[in-house]
Design a protein around this motif. Structure first.
Motif, PDB file in Angstrom:
ATOM      1  N   CYS A   1       0.871  -1.180   0.000  1.00  0.00           N
ATOM      2  CA  CYS A   1       0.000   0.000   0.000  1.00  0.00           C
ATOM      3  C   CYS A   1       0.911   1.234   0.000  1.00  0.00           C
TER       4      CYS A   1
ATOM      5  N   SER B   1       0.366   4.436   0.357  1.00  0.00           N
ATOM      6  CA  SER B   1       0.072   5.563   1.242  1.00  0.00           C
ATOM      7  C   SER B   1       0.016   5.092   2.694  1.00  0.00           C
ATOM      8  N   ALA B   2       0.334   6.013   3.595  1.00  0.00           N
ATOM      9  CA  ALA B   2       0.315   5.687   5.025  1.00  0.00           C
ATOM     10  C   ALA B   2      -1.096   5.308   5.455  1.00  0.00           C
ATOM     11  N   GLN B   3      -1.189   4.311   6.326  1.00  0.00           N
ATOM     12  CA  GLN B   3      -2.465   3.841   6.844  1.00  0.00           C
ATOM     13  C   GLN B   3      -2.442   3.934   8.368  1.00  0.00           C
ATOM     14  N   PRO B   4      -3.582   4.200   8.996  1.00  0.00           N
ATOM     15  CA  PRO B   4      -3.588   4.261  10.462  1.00  0.00           C
ATOM     16  C   PRO B   4      -3.394   2.870  11.068  1.00  0.00           C
TER      17      PRO B   4
ATOM     18  N   ARG C   1      -4.529   0.069  13.207  1.00  0.00           N
ATOM     19  CA  ARG C   1      -5.876  -0.326  13.635  1.00  0.00           C
ATOM     20  C   ARG C   1      -5.855  -1.362  14.756  1.00  0.00           C
TER      21      ARG C   1
ATOM     22  N   THR D   1     -11.676  -3.431  11.017  1.00  0.00           N
ATOM     23  CA  THR D   1     -10.371  -2.832  10.772  1.00  0.00           C
ATOM     24  C   THR D   1      -9.841  -3.263   9.417  1.00  0.00           C
ATOM     25  N   ALA D   2      -8.853  -2.551   9.004  1.00  0.00           N
ATOM     26  CA  ALA D   2      -8.228  -2.852   7.717  1.00  0.00           C
ATOM     27  C   ALA D   2      -6.948  -3.649   7.923  1.00  0.00           C
ATOM     28  N   CYS D   3      -6.948  -4.598   8.854  1.00  0.00           N
ATOM     29  CA  CYS D   3      -5.705  -5.339   9.087  1.00  0.00           C
ATOM     30  C   CYS D   3      -5.651  -6.622   8.260  1.00  0.00           C
TER      31      CYS D   3
END
Length: 125
Positions: free
Chosen positions: A18, A20-23, A25, A114-116
């Motif tokens: 990915c 772009s930076a992702q938070p 989660r 979450t997007a994990c």
């Protein structure tokens, strides 16, 4: 293998990366446990903070660099903002598939979701 003498490997991410930076989660700390199978336990408060602190790379450099206090504050903030889990697995044997399955099931059960979950990757045999 990265180096012939080490059991460390390089796995190119390819399309699953990915850009772009992702938070963050959720955080999963993998540790050998007494159970025969894989178990996931939610950690809270000081136990969550301690799990994060155990996984700091080169903690002995923080104080000489003058950043230990701010780093510890960041860990405390992270421990309060996101769920932290301990994944206990047997000390021996191949439990990689079971560990991945338990982590993905835990992510699916989180509210909000979450997007994990990782992007699908090609498996090579």
């Amino acid at each position: 293998r990265i180096r012939a003498q080490d059991a460390k490997f390089h796995l190119p991410l390819g399309a699953s990366h990915c850009p772009s930076a992702q938070p963050v989660r959720a955080v999963f700390s993998l540790e050998p446990g007494p159970e025969d199978g894989v178990a996931v336990h939610r950690l809270r408060g000081p136990k969550a903070f301690a799990a994060l602190r155990r996984n700091v790379f080169r903690p002995e450099y923080l104080d000489p660099m003058g950043i230990e206090a701010s780093y510890l504050h960041r860990l405390a903030d992270l421990a309060q903002r996101v769920p932290v889990f301990q994944v206990a697995r047997p000390a021996s044997g191949n439990t990689l598939d079971a560990v991945v399955d338990r982590i993905l099931a835990t992510c699916a059960a989180l509210t909000p979701p979450t997007a994990c979950a990782p992007a699908p990757m090609d498996k090579t045999e």
